[in-house]
Enzyme design. Structure first.
Site, mmCIF file in Angstrom:
data_model
loop_
_atom_site.group_PDB
_atom_site.id
_atom_site.type_symbol
_atom_site.label_atom_id
_atom_site.label_comp_id
_atom_site.label_asym_id
_atom_site.label_seq_id
_atom_site.Cartn_x
_atom_site.Cartn_y
_atom_site.Cartn_z
ATOM 1 N N ARG A 191 0.578 -1.061 0.143
ATOM 2 C CA ARG A 191 0.017 -0.065 0.010
ATOM 3 C C ARG A 191 0.764 1.232 -0.005
ATOM 4 N NH1 ARG A 191 -3.256 2.042 -2.603
ATOM 5 N NH2 ARG A 191 -4.220 -0.019 -2.539
ATOM 6 N N LYS B 154 0.996 25.523 -2.389
ATOM 7 C CA LYS B 154 -0.118 25.040 -1.961
ATOM 8 C C LYS B 154 -0.127 23.331 -2.125
ATOM 9 C CE LYS B 154 -2.995 28.916 -3.678
ATOM 10 N NZ LYS B 154 -4.130 29.576 -4.803
ATOM 11 N N LYS C 122 3.189 40.114 -0.499
ATOM 12 C CA LYS C 122 1.784 39.874 -0.798
ATOM 13 C C LYS C 122 0.667 40.957 -0.444
ATOM 14 C CE LYS C 122 0.340 35.654 -0.244
ATOM 15 N NZ LYS C 122 0.368 35.263 -1.675
ATOM 16 N N GLU D 256 3.676 41.183 -5.249
ATOM 17 C CA GLU D 256 2.079 40.537 -6.024
ATOM 18 C C GLU D 256 1.363 41.631 -6.217
ATOM 19 O OE1 GLU D 256 -1.187 38.770 -3.361
ATOM 20 O OE2 GLU D 256 0.103 36.977 -4.111
ATOM 21 N N ASP E 8 -1.599 39.106 -10.275
ATOM 22 C CA ASP E 8 -2.458 38.251 -9.360
ATOM 23 C C ASP E 8 -3.891 38.474 -9.818
ATOM 24 O OD1 ASP E 8 -3.073 36.611 -7.206
ATOM 25 O OD2 ASP E 8 -3.499 38.012 -5.935
#
Length: 275
Positions: free
Chosen positions: A93, A128, A160, A190, A211
């Site tokens: 597995r 992510k 950001k 960004e 963005d």
């Protein structure tokens, strides 16, 4: 990947599944067997490096039909194994999970890469990723043909929208922070509109991220970049799909980042069989 880190990861994933021991193995069985994994659908192989090292740790012989990054067809054998039945079945597995997950990411990534072939744009992955699986998932996007974006917060300074709310003068901030970060570290900002883009391009940065901008706005940013700061790289990000990525790739940006190649990838269907 560094061998020590790879070994630690593989031991952890084995421990997660085996726990205190495979209960089936309470009936002693030391016979040698031969097994193989067959594809139940088409895909791009990824995970070979992990499986080869895992088998080495367990004393299992393994021979792959394909290298990482190579496509396979439904019905084809991916890899063959030979070793103790106890070791192969206990690791079954774990082996399948690693190959199915990694190959799923590589397969979806390849679809995005194929959409922008012939352009001067490259596909980037993002942060992510699933917790504690960043190295594994970014390795998988590489096998699909993507280029790794930053691995963490320590290898590139990305400013950001949440940072910009507390920066009064971007030019002054960039000038000051350059003295505090490593000489080789790049700075990316960004931007959501043309006004932010203009201020950013005038601030001696390395990369500007467009963005969630529409195509026409991005084209305006490209023209502005070419005029103000031609050495700055442009990255497009946000709401980019297989259907629209080529339009973004031909807008003049240097790169496109897509989080979906990791967090939206399905697993490739593989099955282990015993000869």
């Amino acid at each position: 990947m560094h061998k020590i880190l790879l070994d630690d990861f593989l031991k952890d994933v084995l421990r997660e599944d085996i726990g205190h021991g495979d209960l089936y193995m309470r009936m002693p069985n030391v016979s040698d067997i031969e097994a193989y994994i067959v594809a139940r659908e088409d895909g791009i192989l990824s995970g070979k490096v992990y499986i080869e090292r895992l088998c080495e740790l367990l004393g299992i012989e393994c021979h792959f039909t394909f290298d990482d990054g190579v496509g396979f067809k439904k019905g084809e054998k991916i890899v063959e194994f030979k070793g103790k039945m106890s070791e192969i079945l206990s690791a079954e597995r774990t082996i399948l999970n690693l190959l199915e997950h990694s190959s799923g990411i590589a397969t979806l990534t390849r679809k995005f890469v194929q959409k922008i072939e012939g352009t001067n744009c490259v596909l980037l992955d993002t942060r992510k990723t699933r917790p504690l699986l960043r190295d594994f998932e970014k390795y998988s996007t590489l096998n699909g043909g993507a280029v790794n974006h930053r691995l963490g917060l320590d290898d590139c300074l990305m400013i950001k929208d949440t940072h910009l709310t507390r920066i009064l003068s971007l030019k002054k901030f960039i000038k000051d922070i350059r003295r505090k970060i490593p000489f080789t570290a790049k700075i990316e900002v960004e931007c959501e509109n043309l006004l932010q883009a203009k201020e950013t391009l005038e601030s001696q940065i390395d990369i500007l991220m467009c963005d969630n901008m529409d195509i026409e706005t991005i084209k305006n940013v490209v023209r502005m970049r070419d005029s103000i700061a031609p050495n700055v790289l442009l990255e497009a990000s946000g709401n980019i799909t297989l259907e629209n990525i080529r339009e973004y790739a031909t807008s003049g940006v240097d790169a496109i980042s897509v989080g979906a190649i990791t967090h939206q990838a399905g697993w490739i269907d593989l099955s282990m069989k015993i000869d």
